[in-house]
Design a protein around this motif. Structure first.
Motif, PDB file in Angstrom:
ATOM      1  N   GLU A  11       0.707  -1.232   0.082  1.00  0.00           N
ATOM      2  CA  GLU A  11      -0.119   0.119  -0.173  1.00  0.00           C
ATOM      3  C   GLU A  11       0.739   1.225   0.026  1.00  0.00           C
ATOM      4  OE1 GLU A  11      -2.884  -0.341  -0.718  1.00  0.00           O
ATOM      5  OE2 GLU A  11      -3.432  -2.308   0.091  1.00  0.00           O
ATOM      6  N   VAL A  37       9.588  -0.170  -4.130  1.00  0.00           N
ATOM      7  CA  VAL A  37       8.625  -0.605  -4.964  1.00  0.00           C
ATOM      8  C   VAL A  37       7.183  -0.733  -4.180  1.00  0.00           C
ATOM      9  CG1 VAL A  37      10.071  -1.525  -6.707  1.00  0.00           C
ATOM     10  CG2 VAL A  37       9.278  -2.941  -4.688  1.00  0.00           C
ATOM     11  N   ARG A  40       0.723  -3.141  -5.041  1.00  0.00           N
ATOM     12  CA  ARG A  40      -0.429  -3.333  -5.882  1.00  0.00           C
ATOM     13  C   ARG A  40      -0.200  -3.129  -7.475  1.00  0.00           C
ATOM     14  NH1 ARG A  40      -5.947  -3.215  -4.790  1.00  0.00           N
ATOM     15  NH2 ARG A  40      -5.646  -2.720  -2.793  1.00  0.00           N
ATOM     16  N   GLY A  41      -0.678  -4.082  -8.216  1.00  0.00           N
ATOM     17  CA  GLY A  41      -0.276  -3.773  -9.594  1.00  0.00           C
ATOM     18  C   GLY A  41       1.218  -3.944  -9.819  1.00  0.00           C
ATOM     19  N   ASN A  42       2.045  -4.570  -9.133  1.00  0.00           N
ATOM     20  CA  ASN A  42       3.230  -4.866  -9.057  1.00  0.00           C
ATOM     21  C   ASN A  42       3.980  -6.160  -8.751  1.00  0.00           C
ATOM     22  OD1 ASN A  42       5.665  -3.954 -10.237  1.00  0.00           O
ATOM     23  ND2 ASN A  42       6.458  -3.421  -7.857  1.00  0.00           N
ATOM     24  N   ASP A  43       4.830  -6.857  -9.567  1.00  0.00           N
ATOM     25  CA  ASP A  43       5.239  -8.080  -9.166  1.00  0.00           C
ATOM     26  C   ASP A  43       6.628  -7.895  -8.432  1.00  0.00           C
ATOM     27  OD1 ASP A  43       6.339 -10.503  -9.087  1.00  0.00           O
ATOM     28  OD2 ASP A  43       5.576 -11.294 -11.212  1.00  0.00           O
ATOM     29  N   TYR A 477     -11.998  -2.313  -7.404  1.00  0.00           N
ATOM     30  CA  TYR A 477     -10.501  -1.910  -7.384  1.00  0.00           C
ATOM     31  C   TYR A 477      -9.866  -2.128  -8.453  1.00  0.00           C
ATOM     32  CZ  TYR A 477     -11.337  -1.853  -2.257  1.00  0.00           C
ATOM     33  OH  TYR A 477     -11.938  -1.574  -1.090  1.00  0.00           O
ATOM     34  N   LYS A 478      -8.941  -1.391  -8.752  1.00  0.00           N
ATOM     35  CA  LYS A 478      -8.213  -1.524 -10.024  1.00  0.00           C
ATOM     36  C   LYS A 478      -6.735  -2.055  -9.618  1.00  0.00           C
ATOM     37  CE  LYS A 478      -8.535   1.242 -13.991  1.00  0.00           C
ATOM     38  NZ  LYS A 478      -8.435   2.464 -14.671  1.00  0.00           N
ATOM     39  N   GLY A 479      -6.226  -2.916 -10.038  1.00  0.00           N
ATOM     40  CA  GLY A 479      -4.848  -3.178  -9.756  1.00  0.00           C
ATOM     41  C   GLY A 479      -4.780  -4.386  -8.658  1.00  0.00           C
ATOM     42  N   VAL A 480      -4.646  -5.428  -8.961  1.00  0.00           N
ATOM     43  CA  VAL A 480      -4.693  -6.511  -7.788  1.00  0.00           C
ATOM     44  C   VAL A 480      -3.221  -6.541  -7.266  1.00  0.00           C
ATOM     45  CG1 VAL A 480      -6.444  -7.893  -8.875  1.00  0.00           C
ATOM     46  CG2 VAL A 480      -4.197  -8.529  -9.506  1.00  0.00           C
TER      47      VAL A 480
END
Lengths: 528, 122
Positions: A11, A37, A40-43, A477-480
């Motif tokens: 978050e 980093v 959310r929305g990032n590996d 929600y946008k971006g898991v």
């Protein structure tokens, strides 16, 4: 040459991770390379593979720690050579988390100097197991090091390098609200707060508040404003101001150089007419004050607030008279309290006309006085695994019956909106008897959003974030976040020998033991 | 400078109106989420009633969160060449946020998270 450090922040879209940023600033000043980093929305694992950091750092609170433990274990599989480093409240409360597979080093308390020493030692190839404030797991041995002296001169610490956040996501630079701190430490022993565990670690020196100079604080704000838009300042320390002299000096500079509305945390019982006038004059728009409970006995005997409720009420009235928006914190479901106490707390918020009556469900975090009290008195079985990363969903406290638990949890969802529309109170007393449902949660979230954006932290509406916030009330929600991994088993979490029931309430039970048997990978524990 | 004594009364009135508006929004959101949950439940019941092996193989209807995690971890544990390529392709995420994913309803997050990024209750 310097080492590479990757800070992972779940978050990251929330308030700036100031603790981690301060650490990063000191590391960069010492010649190390840092990156941040989000999740959310990032590996994150992909980021680790590409950046190949020497150290991956996390700051965890209890509840959220489980997320980081799972991620740390996976990171060690992807890049076994990197060192995983956990700081934050959970590591400070419960340093035994070091025994969890996948965690190499934990930092207790403030991390700037310990982190620089750690990275410098790694860079030179020196022994890194004897650094104060750190517990280090190395070759099957856990080294537990004592606390270091606290830094007294906060002005000497580099400003948090927020550009690291902006490099990751420029939307963070565009946010209208940015956070700062003016001091560290707290003289109060409130049992639900992390401060007493810092006193346990650092000794009484933690209670002596260290304050930045007004010049240093204002210089940082000016520095941040030069890099991106800024509409509201959020001061996030436990208590913003202790002396009228400091506030006057700060106000003169702030009015001249910044002149933006600010938000801060205060203890209302410390307010004087002079202090309130100075706050309003200097640019304070909103204050966050803790009411916590209307029951003075609970406030002082269970929450250990050392407060007089009439002084607190007078302080809030003064703030209101000065036109300052009051955002009040409250705690529901306090061990030893009743539903009637929670109703009385809501009534007090109504009587004081607070602008937003925030409430949380009492959570006995490991290492806090409230956890010790709850366990000793039979309100909590000591199963810290039950603690979630959200303290506004369900309570882990034992209630006399399921109906009281349900009503307390439901009252939490209705609390703020009922304080805003007191005529709803009789109806709410009936509605909270129903099972929890999406309407109650939606109401909690909708009123929070609207009040936060228009009254508590007013800012010019930015369409995209506003749309995302509104959609989140509908659960969209946008971006898991693809970085959730199960924590390693057996997970090293606090466990407690619950004392036998005592015939007299409040009597001390047997001492509480925290911790589990050593896992097989740890062969020795050494005090240094 | 920003605190306004004369705004305390009008602010109280505006607060009540806004709180009432939030109740209306909550009623709409609650209905939407209740329908979503109903659809999820109906789908699970349908899958269960079909009882076909295929549904079970793909994990449909799995209720245990640990089982879901274990399956996900197992899938992630042994990266194939293809997955490594995919991971490498994602490395741009390091300095810039990944492209926004499709929006989706998350009823669990709805009960945990807060609607404002810079929320004060954290």
């Amino acid at each position: 040459m310097g080492k590479r450090v990757l800070f992972v922040v779940k978050e990251l879209e929330g308030a700036e991770p100031l603790g981690a940023l301060y650490v990063a600033g000191c590391l960069m000043a010492a010649g190390h390379e840092c990156r941040f980093v989000g999740t959310r929305g990032n590996d994150v694992l992909a980021a680790v593979r590409q950046y190949r950091p020497d150290v991956v750092a996390f700051g965890a609170t209890t509840g959220l720690h489980r997320y980081y433990l799972g991620l740390a274990a996976r990171i060690k599989e992807v890049l076994p050579s990197c060192l995983t480093y956990m700081g934050g409240a959970h590591a400070t409360y419960f340093p035994d988390v070091i025994h969890t597979p996948g965690i190499d080093v934990i930092c207790r308390g403030e991390g700037e100097d310990a982190s620089v020493e750690l990275l410098d030692a790694l860079d030179r190839g020196d022994d890194h197991t004897k650094i104060r404030d750190l517990w280090v797991k190395h070759e099957g041995v856990v080294y537990r090091n004592p606390a270091r002296e606290l830094r007294r001169d906060l002005d000497a610490i580099p400003f948090p390098p927020r550009e690291l956040l902006y490099e990751y996501d420029d939307a963070l630079r565009m946010r209208p609200l940015k956070s700062f701190t003016t001091n560290r430490g707290c003289p109060f022993p409130c049992s639900y707060c992390f401060n007493p565990s810092m006193v346990e670690h650092y000794g009484s020196s933690w209670k002596k508040v260290r304050i930045r100079s007004p010049e240093n604080v204002v210089a940082e704000i000016v520095h941040v404003r030069a890099k991106g838009p800024l509409q509201v300042i959020g001061f996030r320390e436990s208590i913003f101001v202790y002396s009228a002299k400091w506030l006057r000096e700060f106000g003169e500079l702030y009015r001249r150089e910044v002149a933006l509305p600010y938000y801060c945390h205060l203890r209302a019982d410390m307010m004087t007419e002079e202090m309130v006038d100075l706050l309003a004059w200097s640019g304070c728009h909103t204050v966050n004050v803790g009411i916590e409970t209307a029951n003075e006995k609970l406030a002082n005997e269970v929450l250990d607030r050392r407060i007089k409720m009439d002084r607190l009420a007078d302080g809030i009235r003064m703030l209101k008279r000065a036109g300052i928006v009051v955002f009040a914190d409250n705690i529901l479901g306090i061990p030893g309290g009743t539903l009637e106490d929670d109703f009385a707390t809501l009534q007090l918020n109504i009587d004081l006309d607070v602008d937003y009556a925030a409430a949380t469900l009492c959570t006995p975090y490991p290492g806090t006085g409230i956890a010790k009290y709850a366990i000793e008195n039979g309100y909590f079985k000591g199963d810290f695994e039950l603690i979630d990363d959200s303290y506004y969903t369900e309570s882990v406290i034992e209630f006399p019956d399921p109906s009281t638990k349900r009503q307390t949890e439901n009252l939490h969802k209705f609390f703020a909106v009922t304080a805003a529309i007191p005529q709803l109170f009789p109806l709410v007393k009936q509605l909270i008897k129903l099972p929890p449902n999406d309407y109650y949660y939606s109401m909690f979230r909708a009123w929070y959003l609207i009040c936060h954006m228009t009254d508590v932290m007013p800012r010019r509406p930015n369409i995209l974030p506003l749309k995302e916030s509104l959609l989140s009330i509908f659960g969209v929600y946008k971006g898991v976040d693809p970085n959730w991994h199960s924590p390693p088993r057996p997970e090293w979490l606090p466990t407690v020998d619950v004392p036998a029931p005592s015939p007299s309430p409040g009597a001390a039970g047997t001492p509480i033991r925290l911790g589990r048997k050593k896992p097989s990978e740890v062969t020795d524990v050494r005090e240094t | 400078m920003f605190a306004k004594r004369d705004q305390v009364g009008p602010r109280r009135v505006r607060r009540r109106l806004k709180a009432a508006a939030s109740i209306v929004v909550a009623l709409a959101a609650g209905t939407f989420l209740a329908c979503q949950r109903g659809m999820e439940t109906a789908k699970q019941v349908l899958d269960a009633s079909r009882g076909d092996e295929g549904a079970r193989d793909t994990g449909a209807g799995v209720q245990d969160a640990d089982a879901v995690d274990a399956a996900r971890d197992a899938a992630a544990a042994g990266p194939t060449d293809a997955s490594m390529v995919l991971a490498d392709a994602k490395t741009d995420a390091l300095v810039k946020r990944a492209a926004p994913h499709d929006a989706a309803v998350d009823t669990r997050e709805h009960r945990k998270g807060m609607p404002v990024p810079d929320n004060l209750l954290e």
